[in-house]
Design an enzyme around this catalytic site. Structure first.
Site, mmCIF file in Angstrom:
data_model
loop_
_atom_site.group_PDB
_atom_site.id
_atom_site.type_symbol
_atom_site.label_atom_id
_atom_site.label_comp_id
_atom_site.label_asym_id
_atom_site.label_seq_id
_atom_site.Cartn_x
_atom_site.Cartn_y
_atom_site.Cartn_z
ATOM 1 N N ASP A 115 -11.815 -5.258 -5.147
ATOM 2 C CA ASP A 115 -12.363 -3.903 -4.918
ATOM 3 C C ASP A 115 -11.660 -2.839 -5.761
ATOM 4 O O ASP A 115 -12.183 -1.743 -5.943
ATOM 5 C CB ASP A 115 -12.220 -3.525 -3.436
ATOM 6 C CG ASP A 115 -13.123 -4.360 -2.544
ATOM 7 O OD1 ASP A 115 -14.282 -4.585 -2.940
ATOM 8 O OD2 ASP A 115 -12.664 -4.785 -1.462
ATOM 9 N N ASP A 169 0.826 -1.197 0.000
ATOM 10 C CA ASP A 169 0.000 0.000 0.000
ATOM 11 C C ASP A 169 0.868 1.259 0.000
ATOM 12 O O ASP A 169 1.952 1.265 0.594
ATOM 13 C CB ASP A 169 -0.893 -0.021 1.250
ATOM 14 C CG ASP A 169 -2.110 0.866 1.087
ATOM 15 O OD1 ASP A 169 -2.322 1.408 -0.014
ATOM 16 O OD2 ASP A 169 -2.855 1.027 2.069
ATOM 17 N N SER A 227 -6.858 -5.974 -5.849
ATOM 18 C CA SER A 227 -7.974 -6.606 -5.151
ATOM 19 C C SER A 227 -9.236 -6.510 -5.999
ATOM 20 O O SER A 227 -9.335 -5.657 -6.901
ATOM 21 C CB SER A 227 -8.203 -5.923 -3.802
ATOM 22 O OG SER A 227 -8.872 -4.700 -4.000
ATOM 23 N N GLU A 279 1.497 -13.763 12.010
ATOM 24 C CA GLU A 279 1.940 -12.581 12.746
ATOM 25 C C GLU A 279 1.706 -11.385 11.834
ATOM 26 O O GLU A 279 1.990 -11.445 10.633
ATOM 27 C CB GLU A 279 3.439 -12.697 13.084
ATOM 28 C CG GLU A 279 3.778 -13.838 14.014
ATOM 29 C CD GLU A 279 3.167 -13.665 15.406
ATOM 30 O OE1 GLU A 279 2.996 -12.505 15.837
ATOM 31 O OE2 GLU A 279 2.851 -14.685 16.038
ATOM 32 N N ARG A 294 -5.193 -2.904 8.414
ATOM 33 C CA ARG A 294 -6.334 -3.787 8.153
ATOM 34 C C ARG A 294 -5.947 -4.789 7.067
ATOM 35 O O ARG A 294 -4.936 -4.609 6.378
ATOM 36 C CB ARG A 294 -7.576 -2.981 7.749
ATOM 37 C CG ARG A 294 -7.352 -2.072 6.577
ATOM 38 C CD ARG A 294 -8.637 -1.335 6.165
ATOM 39 N NE ARG A 294 -8.303 -0.331 5.182
ATOM 40 C CZ ARG A 294 -8.125 0.966 5.443
ATOM 41 N NH1 ARG A 294 -8.281 1.417 6.676
ATOM 42 N NH2 ARG A 294 -7.801 1.812 4.491
ATOM 43 N N LEU A 295 -6.793 -5.830 6.926
ATOM 44 C CA LEU A 295 -6.452 -6.911 5.985
ATOM 45 C C LEU A 295 -7.075 -6.714 4.610
ATOM 46 O O LEU A 295 -6.592 -7.270 3.620
ATOM 47 C CB LEU A 295 -6.878 -8.269 6.557
ATOM 48 C CG LEU A 295 -6.201 -8.661 7.874
ATOM 49 C CD1 LEU A 295 -6.619 -10.069 8.290
ATOM 50 C CD2 LEU A 295 -4.682 -8.595 7.769
ATOM 51 N N LEU A 325 11.862 -20.122 -4.645
ATOM 52 C CA LEU A 325 10.816 -19.240 -4.118
ATOM 53 C C LEU A 325 9.551 -19.397 -4.967
ATOM 54 O O LEU A 325 9.635 -19.447 -6.196
ATOM 55 C CB LEU A 325 11.289 -17.774 -4.211
ATOM 56 C CG LEU A 325 10.284 -16.694 -3.792
ATOM 57 C CD1 LEU A 325 10.115 -16.671 -2.269
ATOM 58 C CD2 LEU A 325 10.750 -15.298 -4.259
ATOM 59 N N HIS A 350 2.782 3.490 -9.109
ATOM 60 C CA HIS A 350 2.665 2.052 -9.389
ATOM 61 C C HIS A 350 3.921 1.542 -10.100
ATOM 62 O O HIS A 350 4.377 0.433 -9.838
ATOM 63 C CB HIS A 350 1.418 1.772 -10.232
ATOM 64 C CG HIS A 350 0.133 2.108 -9.521
ATOM 65 N ND1 HIS A 350 -0.085 1.775 -8.208
ATOM 66 C CD2 HIS A 350 -0.995 2.755 -9.937
ATOM 67 C CE1 HIS A 350 -1.295 2.193 -7.849
ATOM 68 N NE2 HIS A 350 -1.857 2.800 -8.874
ATOM 69 N N ARG A 392 1.910 -5.182 6.001
ATOM 70 C CA ARG A 392 1.195 -4.157 5.223
ATOM 71 C C ARG A 392 1.974 -2.864 5.309
ATOM 72 O O ARG A 392 2.298 -2.394 6.409
ATOM 73 C CB ARG A 392 -0.230 -3.945 5.735
ATOM 74 C CG ARG A 392 -0.957 -2.911 4.869
ATOM 75 C CD ARG A 392 -2.445 -2.851 5.120
ATOM 76 N NE ARG A 392 -3.064 -1.956 4.147
ATOM 77 C CZ ARG A 392 -4.301 -2.059 3.692
ATOM 78 N NH1 ARG A 392 -5.082 -3.016 4.130
ATOM 79 N NH2 ARG A 392 -4.758 -1.204 2.808
HETATM 80 C C1 FPP Z 1 -1.773 0.175 -3.443
HETATM 81 O O1 FPP Z 1 -1.344 1.506 -3.430
HETATM 82 C C2 FPP Z 1 -1.283 -0.497 -4.593
HETATM 83 C C3 FPP Z 1 -2.044 -1.057 -5.585
HETATM 84 C C4 FPP Z 1 -3.493 -1.056 -5.618
HETATM 85 C C5 FPP Z 1 -1.418 -1.699 -6.728
HETATM 86 C C6 FPP Z 1 -0.263 -2.584 -6.431
HETATM 87 C C7 FPP Z 1 0.616 -2.521 -7.578
HETATM 88 C C8 FPP Z 1 1.942 -2.464 -7.540
HETATM 89 C C9 FPP Z 1 2.756 -2.563 -6.321
HETATM 90 C C10 FPP Z 1 2.645 -2.221 -8.800
HETATM 91 C C11 FPP Z 1 3.223 -3.300 -9.521
HETATM 92 C C12 FPP Z 1 3.011 -4.666 -9.068
HETATM 93 C C13 FPP Z 1 3.465 -5.705 -9.763
HETATM 94 C C14 FPP Z 1 3.213 -7.077 -9.286
HETATM 95 C C15 FPP Z 1 4.231 -5.520 -10.992
HETATM 96 P P1 FPP Z 1 -2.406 2.646 -3.564
HETATM 97 O O2 FPP Z 1 -2.448 3.044 -4.993
HETATM 98 O O3 FPP Z 1 -3.689 2.193 -2.968
HETATM 99 O O4 FPP Z 1 -1.761 3.768 -2.722
HETATM 100 P P2 FPP Z 1 -2.480 4.867 -1.844
HETATM 101 O O5 FPP Z 1 -3.139 4.152 -0.707
HETATM 102 O O6 FPP Z 1 -1.341 5.695 -1.400
HETATM 103 O O7 FPP Z 1 -3.438 5.580 -2.743
#
Ligand code: FPP
Length: 211
Positions: free
Chosen positions: A61, A14, A59, A172, A159-160, A125, A31, A153
């Site tokens: 969502d 996140d 997700s 954990e 939160r999950l 892995l 991203h 996280r």
């Molecule tokens: C949460 O941050 C992140 C995502 C919803 C996307 C996860 C994607 C990546 C880590 C990029 C690439 C992944 C791979 C596997 C190549 P957010 O956008 O919700 O951040 P915020 O809470 O600060 O808005």
């Protein structure tokens, strides 16, 4: 539950959007930086005793986000999955994608299938990317993953968010303020060290009292 020396670590990645916002950049730049962090963490994991790493990349969502951001993420995932295959093979990493595939763009589904079959022999892995994943959906569909030892996280939320609810029954939990694009090998090592410093009792007694 897993008590072996090979850990299953799950991460809710996140903070990409906030990382970008603080730099005056569009969310998608966050991203992209997040994808770099994924690369670093995958590389560091085996050396920290991690045998399985499950990353929450998208997700169920997340479809609620702006169409442009969703499309950019789907392209980023497809690019990552295609471009990483040589590196994954070199590192002995087996890639698996969990979640629904029927709502993902076809080029991404094709790239996933190719990467999964190319890396199927990896034994150092298991890297699981959770894409269009919902734990409630998975439980309903009877889909189970291995138990999680440590759930991390980033980004300060505690939160999950519908991630591995069943599998984290005895995990954990470790929450950090660090935004995902800034999360590196040293942060992962700190999380694993915190895990080892905790006493896991699985409902039993501490060893000293158990006699
Ligand atoms: C949460 O941050 C992140 C995502 C919803 C996307 C996860 C994607 C990546 C880590 C990029 C690439 C992944 C791979 C596997 C190549 P957010 O956008 O919700 O951040 P915020 O809470 O600060 O808005």
């Amino acid at each position: 539950m897993s008590q072996s020396s090979s850990l299953h670590v799950a991460i809710v990645m996140d903070g990409n959007g906030r990382w970008a916002g603080r730099r005056g950049l569009p969310r998608v730049a966050g991203h992209r930086a997040g994808a770099e962090a994924v690369r670093r963490i995958v590389e560091a994991a085996p050396g920290l005793g991690i045998g399985a790493l499950t990353l929450y990349a998208f997700s169920a969502d997340n479809w609620k986000r702006a169409p442009g951001e969703v499309a950019a993420l789907m392209r980023l995932f497809a690019r990552y999955v295609r471009a990483e295959v040589p590196r994954l093979l070199e590192g002995g990493v087996r890639l698996e994608v969990v979640g629904r595939r029927d709502r993902l763009p076809v080029p991404l589904v094709t790239a996933i299938a190719a990467a999964e079959s190319a890396t199927a022999g990896g034994v150092r892995l298991v890297l699981r990317l959770a894409l269009d994943y919902s734990s409630r959906w998975a439980i309903g569909a009877g889909v189970r993953l291995p138990d999680v030892d440590l759930l991390v996280r980033t980004g300060g939320e505690q939160r999950l968010s519908d991630f591995l609810l069943w599998e984290s029954a005895y995990a954990e939990l470790y929450f950090v303020e660090t935004m995902w694009p800034d999360f590196g090998a040293a942060d992962l090592a700190a999380a694993v060290a915190a895990f080892h410093a905790r006493e896991r009792r699985f409902g039993g007694l501490p060893e000293a009292a158990a006699g």
